[in-house]
Design a protein around this motif. Structure first.
Motif, PDB file in Angstrom:
ATOM      1  N   PHE A   1       1.013  -1.079   0.076  1.00 28.03           N
ATOM      2  CA  PHE A   1      -0.654   0.202   0.246  1.00 28.03           C
ATOM      3  C   PHE A   1       0.631   1.131   0.346  1.00 28.03           C
ATOM      4  O   PHE A   1       1.629   1.148   0.656  1.00 28.03           O
ATOM      5  N   LYS A   2       0.499   2.286  -1.138  1.00 29.61           N
ATOM      6  CA  LYS A   2       1.409   3.590  -0.635  1.00 29.61           C
ATOM      7  C   LYS A   2       0.025   5.101  -0.612  1.00 29.61           C
ATOM      8  O   LYS A   2      -1.341   4.112  -0.869  1.00 29.61           O
ATOM      9  N   GLN A   3       0.273   5.611   0.007  1.00 27.53           N
ATOM     10  CA  GLN A   3      -0.232   7.508   0.050  1.00 27.53           C
ATOM     11  C   GLN A   3      -0.073   7.970  -1.465  1.00 27.53           C
ATOM     12  O   GLN A   3       1.279   8.278  -1.816  1.00 27.53           O
ATOM     13  N   HIS A   4      -1.219   8.317  -1.798  1.00 22.50           N
ATOM     14  CA  HIS A   4      -1.829   8.707  -3.364  1.00 22.50           C
ATOM     15  C   HIS A   4      -1.975   9.832  -2.959  1.00 22.50           C
ATOM     16  O   HIS A   4      -2.735  10.641  -2.329  1.00 22.50           O
ATOM     17  N   GLY A   5      -1.931  10.541  -4.322  1.00 23.69           N
ATOM     18  CA  GLY A   5      -2.540  12.462  -4.014  1.00 23.69           C
ATOM     19  C   GLY A   5      -2.298  13.290  -2.875  1.00 23.69           C
ATOM     20  O   GLY A   5      -1.583  13.217  -1.944  1.00 23.69           O
ATOM     21  N   GLU A   6      -2.624  14.160  -3.557  1.00 28.09           N
ATOM     22  CA  GLU A   6      -2.245  15.770  -1.973  1.00 28.09           C
ATOM     23  C   GLU A   6      -3.360  15.244  -1.560  1.00 28.09           C
ATOM     24  O   GLU A   6      -2.736  15.505   0.379  1.00 28.09           O
ATOM     25  N   SER A   7      -4.160  14.111  -1.207  1.00 28.01           N
ATOM     26  CA  SER A   7      -5.086  14.005   0.147  1.00 28.01           C
ATOM     27  C   SER A   7      -4.065  12.726   0.758  1.00 28.01           C
ATOM     28  O   SER A   7      -4.247  12.620   2.075  1.00 28.01           O
ATOM     29  N   GLY A   8      -3.434  12.056   0.147  1.00 29.74           N
ATOM     30  CA  GLY A   8      -2.177  11.267   0.887  1.00 29.74           C
ATOM     31  C   GLY A   8      -3.225   9.779   1.275  1.00 29.74           C
ATOM     32  O   GLY A   8      -3.043   8.809   2.021  1.00 29.74           O
ATOM     33  N   LEU A   9      -4.501   9.944   0.106  1.00 28.80           N
ATOM     34  CA  LEU A   9      -5.021   8.278   0.328  1.00 28.80           C
ATOM     35  C   LEU A   9      -4.359   7.078   0.188  1.00 28.80           C
ATOM     36  O   LEU A   9      -3.353   6.726  -0.791  1.00 28.80           O
ATOM     37  N   TRP A  10      -4.585   5.814   0.956  1.00 26.73           N
ATOM     38  CA  TRP A  10      -4.264   4.830   1.030  1.00 26.73           C
ATOM     39  C   TRP A  10      -4.309   3.820  -0.380  1.00 26.73           C
ATOM     40  O   TRP A  10      -5.743   3.935  -0.635  1.00 26.73           O
ATOM     41  N   VAL A  11      -3.589   3.121  -0.937  1.00 30.71           N
ATOM     42  CA  VAL A  11      -4.357   2.793  -2.217  1.00 30.71           C
ATOM     43  C   VAL A  11      -3.437   1.665  -2.380  1.00 30.71           C
ATOM     44  O   VAL A  11      -1.906   2.012  -2.958  1.00 30.71           O
ATOM     45  N   SER A  12      -3.961   0.482  -2.380  1.00 30.61           N
ATOM     46  CA  SER A  12      -2.513  -0.614  -2.676  1.00 30.61           C
ATOM     47  C   SER A  12      -2.625  -0.507  -4.229  1.00 30.61           C
ATOM     48  O   SER A  12      -3.153  -0.394  -5.185  1.00 30.61           O
ATOM     49  N   GLU A  13      -0.999  -1.712  -4.309  1.00 30.76           N
ATOM     50  CA  GLU A  13      -0.284  -1.535  -5.398  1.00 30.76           C
ATOM     51  C   GLU A  13      -1.462  -2.052  -6.747  1.00 30.76           C
ATOM     52  O   GLU A  13      -1.101  -1.722  -7.429  1.00 30.76           O
ATOM     53  N   LEU A  14      -2.679  -3.237  -6.637  1.00 27.22           N
ATOM     54  CA  LEU A  14      -3.639  -3.554  -7.188  1.00 27.22           C
ATOM     55  C   LEU A  14      -4.400  -2.761  -8.119  1.00 27.22           C
ATOM     56  O   LEU A  14      -4.711  -2.895  -9.632  1.00 27.22           O
ATOM     57  N   PHE A  15      -4.119  -0.920  -7.758  1.00 19.99           N
ATOM     58  CA  PHE A  15      -5.421  -0.101  -8.111  1.00 19.99           C
ATOM     59  C   PHE A  15      -4.109   0.725  -8.220  1.00 19.99           C
ATOM     60  O   PHE A  15      -4.615   2.669  -7.940  1.00 19.99           O
ATOM     61  N   SER A  16      -2.493   0.821  -9.396  1.00 17.73           N
ATOM     62  CA  SER A  16      -2.221   1.872  -8.899  1.00 17.73           C
ATOM     63  C   SER A  16      -2.450   2.522 -10.045  1.00 17.73           C
ATOM     64  O   SER A  16      -2.268   3.987 -10.445  1.00 17.73           O
ATOM     65  N   ASP A  17      -3.682   2.238 -11.284  1.00 19.04           N
ATOM     66  CA  ASP A  17      -3.709   3.636 -12.283  1.00 19.04           C
ATOM     67  C   ASP A  17      -4.966   4.279 -11.221  1.00 19.04           C
ATOM     68  O   ASP A  17      -4.932   5.131 -11.634  1.00 19.04           O
TER      69      ASP A  17
END
Length: 479
Positions: A101-117
């Motif tokens: 899991f990584k944080q994404h965007g300015e919001s820092g939303l946690w999303v799994s590598e499975l949904f990288s797009d």
């Protein structure tokens, strides 16, 4: 003799009367249109945030623990005995997610590598991590997801939306269900139940469609349009006569409406379903022609394939998502796209990677396409399945879990880059910001300008509604 003051006073009243008369005439015309054409666009209860819906339905119960609900404690305790209050009575050990899991965007939303797009759109997503539903059984939970309850026949969410709003294009169906399952409730998931039949969904199955082919029975190849119109007029005369002899018949009225819609669809629907004029960059954005094994496919009307996802192949779901965009752009009010194959009791790591790989790029493409066309701001995009998965292992997979799971929403008045609710440290049960399916339905209707308590239909002596006698709007997720 009338004074100047009296003249002005009566003139002002006259202007008010003229304005009132014009308004009354406008409302009467609208009411008359609603009577003669029940599918005509209708007034909402209040100002809507969204005008249309695309529901990306993942049949089978996608694992929230491996996609959008990051649980570091579950990973730390991987392999330990499952606590009894986490389903330990069923046996099995805790299973930490094998995916990063990584944080994404300015919001820092946690999303799994499975949904990288999809993660590149993190700031558009509102993730509901406190979802819960009544039962951990596919058929009942899937019906509840669509119809509010599963014990009795009820209209589906799309049918209620069409009933409440009408359609923006009377030459196309107002509610379309692409690739719905034949089991887990079958046609009831897009049916109208006791609502007039004209509000039920139009089913489009991907079976039998190949690139360049047209949809069977969409165009009459044997008769000219004028000849077919004359034939239809004769049939409709018989239908109306039968309805009058019965003192009125909603079933026959629905049949009449469906015949008329089918006639009109012949000229407009083929163009909507034909993606051959889409640019190469658009097709690439949706993952169209990107098949497992590197085999491409010439873009035509619709992709073929099986019921579930292929390992990494994005072509089929990409075509369906592109069709959803084309449909809402053409005025279809509610489009549901179903992808099966999310019931991962076994072989979680490989199977879930394949399922997510089939939908990740197409979903990201859909969000990007809607955004760049100015449609996302008033199109509500929904993603999720009937329930989630367990934190304990079932072999090398996960069991059903209705007590806590994730869904997300985007566009249409929703807060982006926002997480609402939470499950416990292992992801077994929703403990904060709990959202039941009734609440989810109430919120969707609210975003469309409809009060779920006022959107009713009189049947069997009751004012029926989608949310039964429950449901609360989740105001915290509304922008």
């Amino acid at each position: 003799m009338h004074s100047r003051r009296a003249f002005l006073r009566s003139s002002v009243s006259g202007f008010g009367y003229l304005a009132f008369a014009a308004l009354a005439h406008q409302q009467a015309a609208h009411a008359a249109d609603a009577v003669t054409n029940p599918l005509a666009s209708k007034e909402t209860h209040f100002e809507p945030r969204a005008k249309r819906v695309i529901f990306l339905c993942m049949e089978g119960g996608p694992s929230h623990l491996d996609t959008f609900d990051y649980k570091p404690q579950l990973l730390a305790d991987d392999g330990k005995p499952t606590p009894r209050n986490q389903g330990g009575g069923r046996g099995g050990k805790l299973l930490g997610s094998p995916f990063r899991f990584k944080q994404h965007g300015e919001s820092g939303l946690w999303v799994s590598e499975l949904f990288s797009d999809v993660a590149t759109h993190a700031d558009k997503l509102c993730v509901l991590n406190g979802m819960h539903t009544n039962l951990p059984a596919h058929a009942q939970a899937f019906l509840q997801l669509h119809c509010g309850i599963f014990q009795f026949s009820r209209p589906s969410l799309g049918a209620w939306v069409l009933y409440g709003l009408g359609t923006e294009n009377t030459d196309l169906p107002g509610f379309v269900s692409i690739n719905p399952p034949r089991n887990n409730g079958g046609a009831a998931n897009y049916g109208a139940s006791f609502l007039p039949a004209m509000y039920q969904g139009t089913r489009i199955s991907r079976r039998g469609f190949r690139a360049g082919e047209t949809i069977s029975n969409l165009k009459n190849e044997r008769r000219s349009s004028d000849a077919q119109r004359a034939q239809l007029d004769f049939i409709q005369t018989l239908n109306r006569s039968t309805a009058e002899s019965l003192g009125g018949s909603p079933e026959i009225d629905g049949l009449i409406s469906s015949y008329e819609l089918a006639f009109r669809m012949q000229s407009e629907m083929p163009e909507v379903l034909d993606i051959s004029n889409e640019t190469a960059s658009t097709l690439k954005m949706y993952g169209i022609e990107q098949q497992a094994g590197g085999q491409g496919r010439r873009p035509g009307m619709f992709g073929g394939g099986g019921a579930g996802p292929s390992a990494g192949g994005t072509d089929t779901f990409g075509r369906q998502c592109l069709l959803a965009r084309r449909m809402v752009e053409a005025g279809v009010r509610f489009v549901e796209v179903t992808m099966g194959g999310w019931d991962h009791h076994l072989n979680l790591e490989e199977s879930l990677r394949g399922s997510c790989g089939s939908v990740d790029r197409p979903i990201a493409g859909l969000l990007a396409d809607l955004q760049q066309r100015g449609l996302l701001k008033d199109t509500l995009v929904l993603w999720g399945g009937e329930f989630g998965r367990s934190p304990y292992a079932q072999g090398d997979g996960r069991d059903h879990n209705n007590k806590g799971f994730s869904m997300w929403m985007a566009g249409g008045g929703i807060k982006g880059g926002y997480v609402h609710g939470a499950t416990d440290e292992y992801g077994y049960e929703a403990v904060d910001g709990r959202v039941h399916i009734h609440d989810w339905h109430a919120t969707i209707l609210h975003l469309l300008g409809l009060d779920h308590e006022r959107l009713t239909y009189r049947y069997a002596g009751r004012d029926m509604r989608l949310t039964d006698v429950k449901g609360h709007v989740v105001n915290d997720i509304i922008a």
